[in-house]
Design an enzyme around this catalytic site. Sequence first.
Site, short mmCIF file in Angstrom:
data_model
loop_
_atom_site.label_atom_id
_atom_site.label_comp_id
_atom_site.label_asym_id
_atom_site.label_seq_id
_atom_site.Cartn_x
_atom_site.Cartn_y
_atom_site.Cartn_z
N ASN A 169 0.86 -1.18 0.00
CA ASN A 169 0.00 0.00 0.00
C ASN A 169 0.90 1.23 0.00
O ASN A 169 1.52 1.53 1.02
CB ASN A 169 -0.89 -0.04 1.26
CG ASN A 169 -1.68 1.24 1.45
OD1 ASN A 169 -1.80 2.05 0.53
ND2 ASN A 169 -2.24 1.40 2.65
N LYS A 186 -0.03 4.26 -0.23
CA LYS A 186 -0.69 5.43 0.35
C LYS A 186 -0.51 6.64 -0.59
O LYS A 186 -0.44 6.46 -1.80
CB LYS A 186 -0.18 5.70 1.76
CG LYS A 186 -0.17 4.44 2.62
CD LYS A 186 0.06 4.71 4.06
CE LYS A 186 0.25 3.40 4.80
NZ LYS A 186 0.14 3.53 6.24
N HIS A 221 -9.32 0.77 4.99
CA HIS A 221 -8.05 1.00 5.69
C HIS A 221 -8.31 1.95 6.87
O HIS A 221 -9.14 2.86 6.77
CB HIS A 221 -7.02 1.61 4.73
CG HIS A 221 -5.64 1.64 5.29
ND1 HIS A 221 -5.24 2.57 6.22
CD2 HIS A 221 -4.57 0.83 5.09
CE1 HIS A 221 -3.98 2.34 6.55
NE2 HIS A 221 -3.55 1.29 5.88
N GLU A 271 -6.78 4.38 7.93
CA GLU A 271 -6.60 5.82 7.62
C GLU A 271 -7.85 6.39 6.94
O GLU A 271 -8.16 7.56 7.11
CB GLU A 271 -5.34 6.01 6.77
CG GLU A 271 -4.09 5.81 7.63
CD GLU A 271 -2.86 5.36 6.88
OE1 GLU A 271 -2.81 5.45 5.64
OE2 GLU A 271 -1.91 4.88 7.55
N GLU A 331 -5.03 -5.34 10.61
CA GLU A 331 -4.05 -4.28 10.79
C GLU A 331 -4.33 -3.54 12.10
O GLU A 331 -5.17 -2.62 12.12
CB GLU A 331 -4.13 -3.28 9.63
CG GLU A 331 -3.82 -3.89 8.29
CD GLU A 331 -3.25 -2.85 7.33
OE1 GLU A 331 -2.16 -3.08 6.81
OE2 GLU A 331 -3.89 -1.81 7.14
N GLY A 350 2.72 1.94 10.66
CA GLY A 350 3.67 3.03 10.49
C GLY A 350 4.39 3.44 11.77
O GLY A 350 5.04 4.48 11.82
N SER A 401 3.76 -2.45 10.22
CA SER A 401 5.21 -2.45 10.44
C SER A 401 5.89 -3.77 10.06
O SER A 401 6.85 -4.19 10.73
CB SER A 401 5.51 -2.08 11.91
OG SER A 401 5.06 -0.77 12.18
N GLY A 434 2.88 -1.25 4.20
CA GLY A 434 2.89 0.16 3.85
C GLY A 434 4.29 0.62 3.49
O GLY A 434 4.79 0.39 2.39
N GLY A 435 4.97 1.25 4.45
CA GLY A 435 6.27 1.87 4.20
C GLY A 435 7.28 0.99 3.49
O GLY A 435 7.96 1.44 2.57
#
Length: 245
Positions: free
Chosen positions: A8, A10, A90, A92, A160, A166, A205, A226-227
């Site tokens: 993802n 983002k 998600h 967010e 999640e 994150g 993470s 994600g990251g």
Amino acid sequence: MRKLAAGNWKMNGTRASLSEVEAINAALDDTDPAVVICPPASLLIPAYDIGGKIGIGAQDCHMASSGAHTGDISASQIADTGATYVIVGHSERRTDHGETNDMIKAKAQAAHEAGLMAIICIGETLTEREAGETLAVLGKQMSGSVPDGATSQNTVIAYEPVWAIGTGLVPTLDQIDEAHRFMRAELLATLDEDAQHISLLYGGSVKGSNADDIFSVPDVDGALVGGASLSAHDFVPIIKALSRA
Ligand code: PEP
């Protein structure tokens, strides 16, 4: 269960970032699990064009198929780009855009109608975990946001924990195990026996350094990342860990 490594991105990435999609694709071989990258909407078409073995997904869709919804994108428009997945619910989106379980269920249904695989996200906040409410929250999110028509062919569910996204914080393997066993049991109790084949992803993470441990948990069929999905350098080791699992 189909193993899946989903990234993802983002609100990150421009056309210059497409070189990472190319590098991830170049690192894949026939033994690897399914890999999906969900770039921002601006990159869906070029990412699809160069994605090769990588599936492409969007990060959200509207529940309507078309109409006066400025700034939104429909599931059929996503499918029209060549993408085959869409993330819905998600945390967010739940937090930043006030998305409710009802809205997420409608979005997942829209995804199914457009022939997309819906990646439905659920997860508790730290306050909810500390109050001992994790499984109750997950149960409510599942019954509220997973549509009746969910099957292993059109749905993936991602656990999640909001506090792990994150942050570098990761639940213990026992905590992941408890959540994933619970999700599998809920699916079996509410859908037909195909529910046992719905892939359950862990997200929050995930890195190359913790992926082997996370994928050793029995009901973890992959990850939503994600990251660490933004670069081939970080994402490929996660994909390779899933291949080994
Ligand atoms: C996510 O946003 O879905 C996620 C899991 O992020 P990260 O891997 O950066 O924690």
